[in-house]
Each structure stands twice: as structure tokens, then as C-alpha cells.
Design a protein around this motif. Structure first.
Motif, mmCIF file in Angstrom:
data_model
loop_
_atom_site.group_PDB
_atom_site.id
_atom_site.type_symbol
_atom_site.label_atom_id
_atom_site.label_comp_id
_atom_site.label_asym_id
_atom_site.label_seq_id
_atom_site.Cartn_x
_atom_site.Cartn_y
_atom_site.Cartn_z
ATOM 1 N N ILE A 224 0.830 -1.200 0.000
ATOM 2 C CA ILE A 224 0.000 0.000 0.000
ATOM 3 C C ILE A 224 0.869 1.256 0.000
ATOM 4 O O ILE A 224 0.634 2.195 -0.766
ATOM 5 C CB ILE A 224 -0.955 -0.004 1.220
ATOM 6 C CG1 ILE A 224 -1.935 -1.174 1.106
ATOM 7 C CG2 ILE A 224 -1.723 1.308 1.310
ATOM 8 C CD1 ILE A 224 -2.844 -1.334 2.305
ATOM 9 N N SER A 225 1.893 1.262 0.858
ATOM 10 C CA SER A 225 2.792 2.422 0.879
ATOM 11 C C SER A 225 3.615 2.511 -0.394
ATOM 12 O O SER A 225 3.879 3.607 -0.902
ATOM 13 C CB SER A 225 3.734 2.327 2.093
ATOM 14 O OG SER A 225 3.014 2.393 3.292
ATOM 15 N N ALA A 228 2.072 4.554 -3.283
ATOM 16 C CA ALA A 228 2.265 6.002 -3.213
ATOM 17 C C ALA A 228 3.702 6.386 -3.544
ATOM 18 O O ALA A 228 3.953 7.384 -4.235
ATOM 19 C CB ALA A 228 1.897 6.504 -1.824
ATOM 20 N N PHE A 326 4.337 7.467 6.435
ATOM 21 C CA PHE A 326 3.193 6.615 6.147
ATOM 22 C C PHE A 326 2.809 5.873 7.429
ATOM 23 O O PHE A 326 3.616 5.786 8.366
ATOM 24 C CB PHE A 326 3.531 5.624 5.036
ATOM 25 C CG PHE A 326 3.907 6.269 3.734
ATOM 26 C CD1 PHE A 326 2.991 7.036 3.042
ATOM 27 C CD2 PHE A 326 5.188 6.135 3.205
ATOM 28 C CE1 PHE A 326 3.325 7.644 1.832
ATOM 29 C CE2 PHE A 326 5.539 6.731 2.006
ATOM 30 C CZ PHE A 326 4.595 7.492 1.321
ATOM 31 N N ALA A 617 1.057 12.243 -1.151
ATOM 32 C CA ALA A 617 1.349 10.813 -1.044
ATOM 33 C C ALA A 617 0.867 10.265 0.292
ATOM 34 O O ALA A 617 0.305 9.156 0.352
ATOM 35 C CB ALA A 617 2.851 10.578 -1.203
ATOM 36 N N GLU A 618 1.073 11.009 1.363
ATOM 37 C CA GLU A 618 0.624 10.566 2.685
ATOM 38 C C GLU A 618 -0.895 10.459 2.734
ATOM 39 O O GLU A 618 -1.450 9.502 3.288
ATOM 40 C CB GLU A 618 1.139 11.535 3.749
ATOM 41 C CG GLU A 618 2.647 11.472 3.955
ATOM 42 C CD GLU A 618 3.194 12.622 4.765
ATOM 43 O OE1 GLU A 618 4.394 12.643 5.045
ATOM 44 O OE2 GLU A 618 2.399 13.528 5.139
ATOM 45 N N GLN A 620 -3.026 10.046 0.178
ATOM 46 C CA GLN A 620 -3.513 8.958 -0.662
ATOM 47 C C GLN A 620 -3.249 7.595 -0.030
ATOM 48 O O GLN A 620 -4.044 6.657 -0.191
ATOM 49 C CB GLN A 620 -2.866 9.039 -2.045
ATOM 50 C CG GLN A 620 -3.356 10.215 -2.877
ATOM 51 C CD GLN A 620 -2.696 10.298 -4.236
ATOM 52 O OE1 GLN A 620 -1.735 9.561 -4.509
ATOM 53 N NE2 GLN A 620 -3.176 11.174 -5.087
ATOM 54 N N THR A 621 -2.151 7.461 0.700
ATOM 55 C CA THR A 621 -1.860 6.200 1.386
ATOM 56 C C THR A 621 -2.873 5.945 2.496
ATOM 57 O O THR A 621 -3.324 4.805 2.685
ATOM 58 C CB THR A 621 -0.432 6.218 1.951
ATOM 59 O OG1 THR A 621 0.486 6.424 0.882
ATOM 60 C CG2 THR A 621 -0.095 4.904 2.640
ATOM 61 N N ARG A 624 -5.916 4.534 0.934
ATOM 62 C CA ARG A 624 -5.824 3.123 0.572
ATOM 63 C C ARG A 624 -5.895 2.218 1.810
ATOM 64 O O ARG A 624 -6.497 1.146 1.775
ATOM 65 C CB ARG A 624 -4.536 2.873 -0.219
ATOM 66 C CG ARG A 624 -4.553 3.515 -1.607
ATOM 67 C CD ARG A 624 -3.370 3.103 -2.451
ATOM 68 N NE ARG A 624 -3.473 3.680 -3.781
ATOM 69 C CZ ARG A 624 -2.825 4.788 -4.174
ATOM 70 N NH1 ARG A 624 -2.024 5.419 -3.326
ATOM 71 N NH2 ARG A 624 -2.973 5.254 -5.391
#
Length: 771
Positions: A224-225, A228, A326, A617-618, A620-621, A624
Motif C-alpha cells: 500500500i505504501s 504512493a 506513512f 502521497a501521505e 492517498q496512502t 488506501r
């Protein structure tokens, strides 16, 4: 230099002509200049000579169709490349061809181009575009043609179909699947996250590709991470050269440093802290002329000692700009050997620091300060909970002997808080959530973050240290990378004004904006929902904070001089400030070079962009992770809060996880909904049902897309009825427009009938027929 005679005294100077051309948004030629300054007859000879000299000097250049432009002006039609997508989803581009020594101008891509069809532009895409220069020197570009898709590796989810397979890209803008023949599948199994590249040659149908890397099952926390990290191009591995430099680093000895190892200084951090940038200490001021006053020390890891300008470590740190956090990992700006060891202020070991000692009066007003390059030995590494429990009279075995030290810190904070309250920084009520992971790396629980006094203590000590850094560099006339937060744009306040008027809160849009103005507005909100709504609207009205060598102040904190100094392990901006302080005080030969200082404008823009990349990015992670958590809860009813209103529907946050989801407008009820952009509302034309920011509603989870982290919900009650049905039954809730009658406008007045030209003609025909 063109000379003007007495009878030509009324003619413009070179600077005036140049300013006119620069501030003009359309093409400018000799005719437009002559008309603007009233130049006629023989005076045109003077103008022609002046323009010739300006062109020879390189100040101006010839443009399209005999126009004259400022040097470095873009042509009206050119090829551009998308470099990033900002937080608002707007594409930012640069010209593909740029031969100037200066940085290229910023190009904002306008994707609203009438009937033009095609995918929204993504990072790396090249476009043929028509540009239009803005008065501020930036450009707006309208797309003429999409030249090619973004290049580079594609991240997606692999699904096996017979002997072959397909990859569905995780990028929400990339809808087209990629065919993977078995010989290019690298043994991937259905549900795996993979990286693939396109194969050349196929013109029609689905593109073909080959898998270059398998990252693991989609359900795996690590993958998952990694989605991103790959999607945003975040460097997550250090080169061998960088690793070798980090491994060569050794502990620091005292040397010429100030010895602070006898000062009982300590660190207070979150329980899951990966690094320890800062240590604090406070005690009463023993100066008889400052009764009730305090002295404090904030010591920050001396990263500049280990990361020398121009080294591989420095180049790598600038490329990253900051650490990225993350739920299951951190992508550090510096290798582990530095970020988690030699630069981290661990308990009981000597560590080099840049320290600032500050003196305050009893009301928290700073009297003076001084910087030191020092050596410390932290007496304890505490968590916020430990510090708070000690403050509240419940120390544990570790904090019991430290209670006098902690008591002094909290008493000093009381004084600083008086000055903070007088300063009135922006005070928004925005609840934060914390994701707790289980041993498998998946979400165990989502809880609201508790904000302790200990948090505010450390925050205020850090703010004061940051102010000292900015003030010192200004006083010593040294370069500084300021943290700039400009006042909100007046245009952004229009929506806030409209919504506040609906809530009977007065807000004069034309007044000089101060943080106290917004705080007064927040205090007038009557309910918790109203306070959340107003906080959300105020936050949306604010400018984006950036790094810049130009001191344009920090509006949100209500501070004139502010620079980040306190986190050089995870922010490159802080490292630059440290180096400038070292040069300013003569603390060593590892300070800021003139070459780097001259490039502060470009560096400031780069690290501001990298910060936005990390934030996206953080976020969006988190989407998810929460999508995985909710994957087996499809068809379940949730309480939700409206976090965004668009023509397409509502963006909502599900309780208690805070997961983001979209409620399409088709799920809101059997009505035609009008979008009120200024008031952030959707208004049912027939029923009067209103949805707006911060509304609490019930939704049913309909779809979960783990690869993109997106979820779709429908607005309905537990019995399956819609918001429309709820109003029909007479349910009382704020989303039903405070009891406004159907068929009325938001003002409460009867809604006017639509009078389009075709509607007028039909009405006249009906009237004629009836008569």
C-alpha cells in the motif's frame, strides 16, 4: 542611452516602457506603446530608437507577429510538459524547450477547453498548448492537443486471465488496462501490485506491456505504501555513495562547542517517534531585573555537521526535500545511520546541537536570545503522555525524579501562553485522527488524537526558536529560508462571507484581514457542527504556506519573522537555516556558501513542491489503508460528515475512520440539485433539501476500490430511504434547509421561473393559444 530633449520631456523613460510591456497580458507592439503614451508624429523616431536599445541590451525580445516582449517570454503556442499536480488537482507545467539561464516561468494548465475530449493531463504528459501571460509573470495554458501519455513505469494491479493477464493502473486518471502476455508476466499472480512498462508497436486496442517488478499482494500493508512511493516518484533507496558517506560518520567530540552536558535537558516526542530532533529545558531567570521571568534552551540536532554542502548526502537530501511519513513506515530524508542514530538526540549519549537560549519576562515577552553550537547529553526521552501525566500529578518511575525539570517547563509555558494568547494566532477546530496498526500492518483502530498541554508546550517552544532564527539572520543580514504564509486572497473569502451570512455571522469582506478576525468569527459559531463548518471554510480560504528567501511573514501564526529551524533531520529548509546561522556566527567552515545562497529562490520553490508531493502521497496512502479496512463492509450504513461539495456530488468522511468517499449527485434524491459554489451547497430545486459542508448525514457504502483508495456511497437512512424521503416524512435536520418551503430560493423568497429564450417563446405560444 537615448537622450530626451526639453520638448520630449513628456515622453516615457525606458523603465516606464519596460514596465508597460511587462504588465500587459496581450501582444504589445510599437503601435500599442505609442497609443498608451500618446506618442505621435516625429516622437515615434525616439520610441523606435529606445526599443532598439532595449532589444540590444537583452531586456526585451522580438515576439510573434512583430510583438515586443520582456526577455524570457513564452511564444503563444508551444509544447509544454506537466511537472506536477497541486492539491487542488490543477496541472502545473514547464516549457519543453527552455534555453535561458533563469528558471522557466510557471504554467497553469486550464483543462476546461469547451468540447475538447481526452484524458486529464498527468505528470510527464506533453501537450501542444496556447499560452497567455498573466500580470504576475505566470502563464495560463489551454490545451490544443495531447501529444503523448506520461512516460516511465506504470504501477497497477495484476489479474490473470487464462495464460495471460492484465494490469489495472492505480492512477485514477489512467483508465486503460494493459495486456500482459504470459512470457512478460514474471510469474505474477492475481491481486499482486506490479510495476510494468509499455511495449512499443501497438497502435489500436489495449496497450501491451511487460512486468518489471512484483511488489506483493494488494492486501499487504507494505504494498500500500509502495503504491504512493512509486506513483509520486519518491526516492526510497539511498545510493551506495550516500550509504558509504553515512557509514563514515563518527560521534562528535566537544572541541570548540559550548558544553551543555550538565544542563538537565530532555526530549518529549510521540510514542512512535522515529527520530528526535529537539530537546528542551527551562528554569526561572535569576536576573533580579526580570522578576517572575524565565530562561529556556531549545537544542536542535546539528545535522549540518554531518551533511556537508555539495556532498552526496546533501544532494540526496535536497532531492527528497523532506521525510515522508506513512502509517507503516517512514521514507527518511537522511539514511538511518544519521536520522535514527548519530543525529537523533537519544537519552544518555553525547550529541552535537545548534542551541538557542532565550529569556522571557513573566508575561512571555521575549527579551533576548543567543545561539550556540553545543554538545548535550539528554537526561530522558519522554512521550507526550508521560510528560502530561507528570504535569497532572501522576508521574511514573521514569518521570518521578524528573518532576522539578518538567514542572519548570510547564510553568515557563504558562508565561509563553500569555504572549501567544495576546498575539492571537489562527485557532481552527480541526479534529485529527490517528491510525493504529496491528502486527500484520493493517488498521486495528482509528482514534481521535488527544491534544495535551505537553503538545502545546513543545509547539510553542519550537515556534519561539524559529522566530529567533529568523530574527538573527535578518539582523546579521544573512540569507534566510523563511516559512511564508500570506494572508488569504480576497476572492477566496467570497464563499466564506456568503456562508457566514446564512449563519447570522457578520463578516466584512473588504476589511484588513487579521487572525483575530477569523478567531472572532469562530467564536460566534453556535454549535459543534457550525464550528467545524466555519473552521473548514476558513482553512479553505487560506493561502498555501511555502518556503522563500523573501520574508512575506506568517499570517496564520501572526508573526512577522518566521523560519523553520527545529527539524533538520526531516526538512531540508531547516538545514539551510542552520548553515546560514553557522556562517553568521562564525561557528565553523561548514556554513552556507554564496553559491547556494544565490540559488535560494529556486531551492525554495523546489522544496515547497516536494513538501506538497509528500502531503499528497501521505493522504492517498491513508485513503488506501482505510479502503482495505472497509473492503468487507460494503452495503453497511455509516454516519458521515460532508467535507466537500461539487457539481458531481458530495465528498464525505466516514465515521469513525475518517475515510473519504464520494456520494454521486444521483444518490441524493429525486430532485434537480443546484450547485451554489460560493456557499458550498447543493440545493434541491423542488424539495428545498440542502447539503453543505460539515453536515452530518447517513450513507450506505456501495463500492470500494483498493488500488485507487476511492469509495462510493449513497445518501440514505438505515431503512434504505433517501434524504428526499426523510424530508417527506418531516424529519428535522439541518441539511433540510432549516425548514425552507419547497420551491423557494436559498433566500426564502419564491423562486423565479427560468426564462430562457426558448422558454419565453413557448410561454408566448401557450398564452396566444389560450386567448
Amino acid at each position: 542611452m537615448t537622450n530626451r530633449t526639453k520638448w520630449q520631456a513628456h515622453l516615457p523613460t525606458k523603465d516606464q516602457v519596460r514596465e508597460f510591456i511587462t504588465s500587459s497580458t496581450g501582444p504589445v507592439g510599437k503601435r500599442e506603446i505609442a497609443k498608451a503614451f500618446g506618442i505621435k508624429g516625429a516622437d515615434r523616431i525616439y520610441l523606435k530608437q529606445m526599443l532598439k536599445e532595449l532589444l540590444e541590451e537583452g531586456v526585451l525580445e522580438k515576439g510573434h507577429r512583430r510583438s515586443i516582449n520582456p526577455a524570457g517570454t513564452l511564444p503563444p503556442v508551444l509544447i509544454i510538459e506537466i511537472t506536477r499536480i497541486d492539491d487542488q488537482g490543477e496541472a502545473i507545467a514547464k516549457p519543453v524547450k527552455w534555453d535561458e539561464d533563469t528558471p522557466p516561468p510557471v504554467i497553469f494548465v486550464n483543462n476546461k477547453t469547451g468540447n475538447r475530449k481526452g484524458p486529464a493531463p498527468g505528470v510527464g504528459d506533453r501537450l501542444l498548448a496556447r499560452t497567455h501571460r498573466q500580470p504576475n509573470g505566470h502563464y495560463e495554458a489551454k490545451i490544443i492537443r495531447h501529444l503523448k501519455a506520461a512516460e516511465g513505469p506504470i504501477l497497477g494491479i495484476f489479474t490473470r486471465t487464462g495464460n495471460n493477464g492484465r494490469v489495472q493502473p492505480t492512477d485514477r486518471k489512467n483508465k486503460k488496462e494493459i495486456v500482459i502476455l504470459d512470457e512478460y508476466s514474471k510469474g505474477a499472480q492475481s491481486g499482486e501490485v506490479v510495476i510494468c512498462e509499455l511495449l512499443p508497436g501497438r497502435q489500436f486496442g489495449l496497450p501491451e506491456g511487460k512486468i518489471t517488478e512484483r511488489l506483493g499482494p494488494m492486501g499487504d500493508a507494505q504494498s500500500i505504501s509502495m503504491i504512493a512511493i512509486h506513483t509520486h516518484g519518491i526516492p526510497y533507496e539511498f545510493s551506495e555513495t550516500v550509504k558509504k558517506e553515512a557509514l563514515k560518520a563518527k560521534p562528535v567530540t566537544l572541541g570548540k562547542r559550548t558544553d551543555l552536558r550538565d544542563v538537565p535537558i530532555l526530549t518529549i516526542d510521540p510514542a512512535d517517534a522515529r527520530d528526535r530532533d529537539d530537546a528542551v529545558w527551562a528554569a526561572p531567570d535569576d536576573d533580579p531585573e526580570n522578576p517572575g521571568g524565565w530562561q529556556a534552551i531549545v537544542a536542535i540536532a546539528d545535522v549540518a555537521y554531518y551533511v556537508r554542502a555539495g556532498s552526496a548526502l546533501d544532494t540526496s537530501a535536497l532531492e527528497r526535500g523532506n521525510s515522508v511519513y506513512f502509517p507503516d513506515r517512514v521514507v527518511p530524508m537522511l539514511p538511518h545511520e544519521l536520522s535514527s542514530d548519530l543525529c537523533s538526540l537519544h537519552e544518555g549519549v553525547d550529541r552535537p546541537v545548534m542551541a538557542v537560549q532565550m529569556w522571557f519576562d513573566k508575561n512571555g515577552k521575549k527579551l533576548r536570545h543567543k545561539f550556540m553550537r553545543a554538545l548535550i547529553n539528554s537526561v530522558a526521552s519522554l512521550t507526550y503522555r508521560q510528560a502530561q501525566d507528570s504535569h497532572e500529578g501522576h508521574p511514573d518511575e521514569q518521570t518521578e525524579p524528573l518532576k522539578p525539570i518538567l514542572d519548570s517547563l510547564f510553568e515557563a509555558y504558562k508565561a509563553l501562553k500569555k504572549a501567544r494568547d495576546k498575539r492571537e494566532p489562527l485557532d481552527l477546530e480541526l479534529p485529527e485522527r490517528k491510525i493504529e496498526l496491528n502486527e500484520d500492518g493493517f488498521i486495528k483502530a482509528v482514534t481521535k488524537k488527544t491534544r495535551f498541554t505537553a503538545h502545546m508546550l513543545i509547539e510553542e517552544f519550537m515556534i519561539q526558536a524559529n522566530v529567533c532564527a529568523a530574527e538573527t539572520l535578518i539582523k546579521k543580514k544573512r540569507p534566510c529560508m523563511f516559512r511564508v504564509h500570506e494572508p488569504p486572497d480576497q476572492d477566496k473569502l467570497e464563499g466564506l462571507k456568503e456562508t457566514l451570512s446564512d449563519m447570522d455571522i457578520n463578516f466584512a469582506k473588504g476589511q484588513v484581514m487579521k487572525t483575530a478576525t477569523f478567531n472572532r468569527i469562530l467564536s460566534q459559531a453556535k454549535t459543534e457542527t457550525d464550528r467545524e463548518l466555519v473552521s473548514a471554510l476558513v482553512l479553505r480560504s487560506q493561502s498555501q504556506a511555502v518556503y522563500s528567501p523573501d520574508n512575506r511573514h506568517h499570517f496564520g501564526l501572526n508573526l512577522k519573522n518566521y523560519a523553520h529551524f527545529t527539524s533538520p533531520i526531516r526538512r531540508y529548509a531547516d538545514l539551510l537555516v542552520h548553515r546560514s546561522l553557522i556562517s553568521a556566527h562564525g561557528f565553523g567552515n561548514d556554513g552556507l556558501s554564496d553559491e547556494v545562497a544565490d540559488n535560494f529562490d529556486a531551492i525554495g520553490e523546489q522544496i515547497s513542491n516536494l513538501e506538497r508531493r509528500a502531503m499528497l502521497a501521505e493522504r492517498q496512502t491513508l485513503d488506501r489503508f482505510t479502503a482495505v479496512y472497509h473492503a468487507n463492509q460494503v452495503d453497511k450504513i455509516f454516519e458521515a460528515k460532508v467535507t466537500g461539495v461539487t457539481r458531481a456530488g458530495l465528498f464525505v468522511s466516514l465515521e469513525p475512520t475518517g475515510a473519504d468517499a464520494l456520494a454521486p449527485i444521483s444518490t441524493l434524491g429525486h430532485d434537480f440539485f443546484i450547485y451554489d459554489q460560493d456557499r458550498h451547497k447543493l440545493i434541491g430545486e423542488r424539495t428545498g433539501v440542502v447539503f453543505q459542508l460539515a453536515d452530518k448525514i447517513m450513507v450506505r457504502l456501495r463500492e470500494v476500490d483498493i488500488p485507487t483508495g476511492s469509495m462510493v456511497v449513497s445518501v440514505e437512512e438505515e431503512d434504505g430511504s433517501s434524504a428526499f424521503d426523510a424530508k417527506a416524512r418531516g424529519k428535522s435536520r439541518r441539511a433540510l434547509s432549516k425548514g425552507r418551503k419547497p420551491g423557494t430560493a436559498p433566500t426564502g423568497k419564491p423562486r423565479k421561473k427560468r426564462t430562457t429564450p426558448k422558454g419565453k417563446k413557448r410561454a408566448q405560444q401557450r398564452k396566444s393559444h389560450q386567448s
